[in-house]
Design a protein around this motif. Sequence first.
Motif, mmCIF file in Angstrom:
data_model
loop_
_atom_site.group_PDB
_atom_site.id
_atom_site.type_symbol
_atom_site.label_atom_id
_atom_site.label_comp_id
_atom_site.label_asym_id
_atom_site.label_seq_id
_atom_site.Cartn_x
_atom_site.Cartn_y
_atom_site.Cartn_z
ATOM 1 N N ASP A 175 19.267 -28.485 -0.790
ATOM 2 C CA ASP A 175 18.083 -29.194 -1.251
ATOM 3 C C ASP A 175 17.164 -29.510 -0.076
ATOM 4 O O ASP A 175 17.330 -28.992 1.035
ATOM 5 C CB ASP A 175 18.484 -30.476 -1.992
ATOM 6 N N CYS A 197 17.328 -20.685 -3.942
ATOM 7 C CA CYS A 197 17.803 -22.066 -3.856
ATOM 8 C C CYS A 197 16.892 -22.925 -4.735
ATOM 9 O O CYS A 197 15.827 -23.383 -4.284
ATOM 10 C CB CYS A 197 17.790 -22.552 -2.406
ATOM 11 N N LEU A 199 16.992 -25.870 -5.908
ATOM 12 C CA LEU A 199 16.835 -27.305 -5.667
ATOM 13 C C LEU A 199 15.847 -27.605 -4.546
ATOM 14 O O LEU A 199 15.586 -28.770 -4.253
ATOM 15 C CB LEU A 199 18.201 -27.929 -5.322
ATOM 16 N N ILE A 200 15.303 -26.565 -3.930
ATOM 17 C CA ILE A 200 14.334 -26.746 -2.852
ATOM 18 C C ILE A 200 12.931 -26.561 -3.417
ATOM 19 O O ILE A 200 12.617 -25.507 -3.984
ATOM 20 C CB ILE A 200 14.580 -25.739 -1.714
#
Length: 665
Positions: A175, A197, A199-200
């Motif tokens: 994150d 990714c 959550l980034i």
Amino acid sequence: MPLFRACSGPKLVPGRRRIRRAKWTGRVRKTEEDGSVPPLTRLCLLSLADHMKDVWAKDYADNYLDQYSFRHIMGPFNLLPGDLVEELLQLLCSRQQLSRAALHLLLLPQLRSLSLHSCPGLVTSALCGHIVARCQGLWSLDLSGAQQLPAKALSETLCCLSNLRSLSLAGMPCDGFTIRTIARGCRLLRHLDVSRCHLISPAALLSLGGGAFCSSSCSHSNSQSHSSVFTPSSDPSSSSSIAPLSPLPLSSLLALDIGFGDQEKDPVAAAAYLLLSLPCLERIAIEGFTQACCLIRHREFSWTNEFADREGVPRLEEVWRERRRNLRVNSLSKNIEEASAEKEEDDEEEEGLLLWGENSFDIEEAASRSNQAEQKRKGVLSQPDDECITLHLKDVRGLTCDSLDSLGHLCPDLMSMSINIDGEEETRGAGLGSLLAAGLQTWSGQLRYLSVQFSGPLLRLLPALKVSGSSLASLTLEGVKTSPHTPLLEVMQACPRLRDLDISAEPPCRQVEEEDGGDQQDDRDHPRLPNLCSLRLNFFYEHSQMKPIMSWMALKKVLKCLLAGSPLLEKLSLVALPCPLDSVLEDVLQVVDLNLPDATDPAPVPLGRLQHIGLPRSDVKMVTVKSIMQRSQRLKSVDVSYCWQISQKEWLDCRRFSKVHVVWV
């Protein structure tokens, strides 16, 4: 743990020993790419890999693995150099033989590169603790796909690996806090991959820009949240006093398919900030890149003011001015150094003439050249400000035709690009080829890698390939449409230096009869690709069809030119070809001498260096496949799935008597 174990069994008869040694050496010889006998070091590593599970890791797994936790293990591999340990790890991964016990034994202080992307199931919080304790000198770490590792454990690991130069976290649940940890703890990082990714957010990547977002001017409304951006995970109490950071020396940033921002404009704004705040970037793949280039090119900075105020960062115009100021200072410093060096050379030459010259003409000439050097140095100091910014990018992805003009002004040094022009074909028609050719003119003669995703006819891309193809080493065309008159020979002629050619295309929808005498036509003047190492022609097909429709007979001539004129070919993939392939391969196998000089082989044989062949859904017979297997001594695998002319009995016979791995369905 003993390094060696004596063999207590009965001795073998000398004759049998020789036979056994010969057979074993023959099996090892297959592991080499060129078919030669491997060196002694390679043989030792192969032996270690073969006995890792039953000998080296067995004792550790039975007695120590789940009962003790060692900071270091003084085992049989401590004396191995780091590069040999890395090679052994790669060998175990490629064979799917890397276990938790073996990994514990191979986590050594001399390790500089660790890649676990092929076995992500081994990556746990406990393993990360071992990596931190034993491998703090790592330069490269690849944990891609390890979805079971918590973001907190990952951050605690990365803050202790300060020597990292390359980090791949693709597909992991990291994150924004992980990105902030990287920005604080990995100050030498050159490559970062956080693709997939989710959550980034795009704004979370801004911390990679370092001190550009630590100015006091942006602490008015978001001071608390802004301070948390640069708080190291190892010292939470330091949030009250945070020192400004310089940007990371990232040369490669891959962040495709990450999370969404608060608003639709966030990816574009974040991309613009990253382009201006990371001066060492050479390779980038990020959402909103093309729009960010247009924004920077036309200086539409007010478009990002709302994003800057919300995230508590300086306005984009301030970042642009700072980047332009740094570029100007660096350029002036370099020019002043060059001018000073020239002046010193001229002074030395003038002094020599004064001491040794007897001719007044020589003295006057030396004085004149000294004055010119002095004027040049003063001219450098009085250069006007340049309003244009040049980015040092060399590899970009996700471009469109509209962005090529802005990209040509911002990135004149590009060598690799990926262009997506789906959806533009219907509106621009035949003019698309001219537009693309004009856009690629900036990088004519320097472009090395080109990938184009286009759902229109391949004929429209030919003008662009004629502009950029002379220097191309790799060409990928995805989704193009073909016809019986598609100019593949012209494509080969436009790109004579290709090493990799990958075409995914729709087959012709209508059939044209083959012209009489087409096979007898002299093809010595046809274009060839003597440097080609990898060839892939993939035609789309319907799974309900048993075999493709033979609608492109002229493709046989193109295939013959490609296969016969590419003696360095190592990988060949021909999927669902809309033409008979068996006769083409027979003609190529009959070629003895192509008169193509090569440094290692004065008379290279067609298909003689093949290592992997894929012929799914192709019109080919097993007799022809066996002929290729006899010709190519380096061949390792053959895929003849869904080839309707090959029976199960033929496949079983070939599999029984051949060492090549043959796949058939």
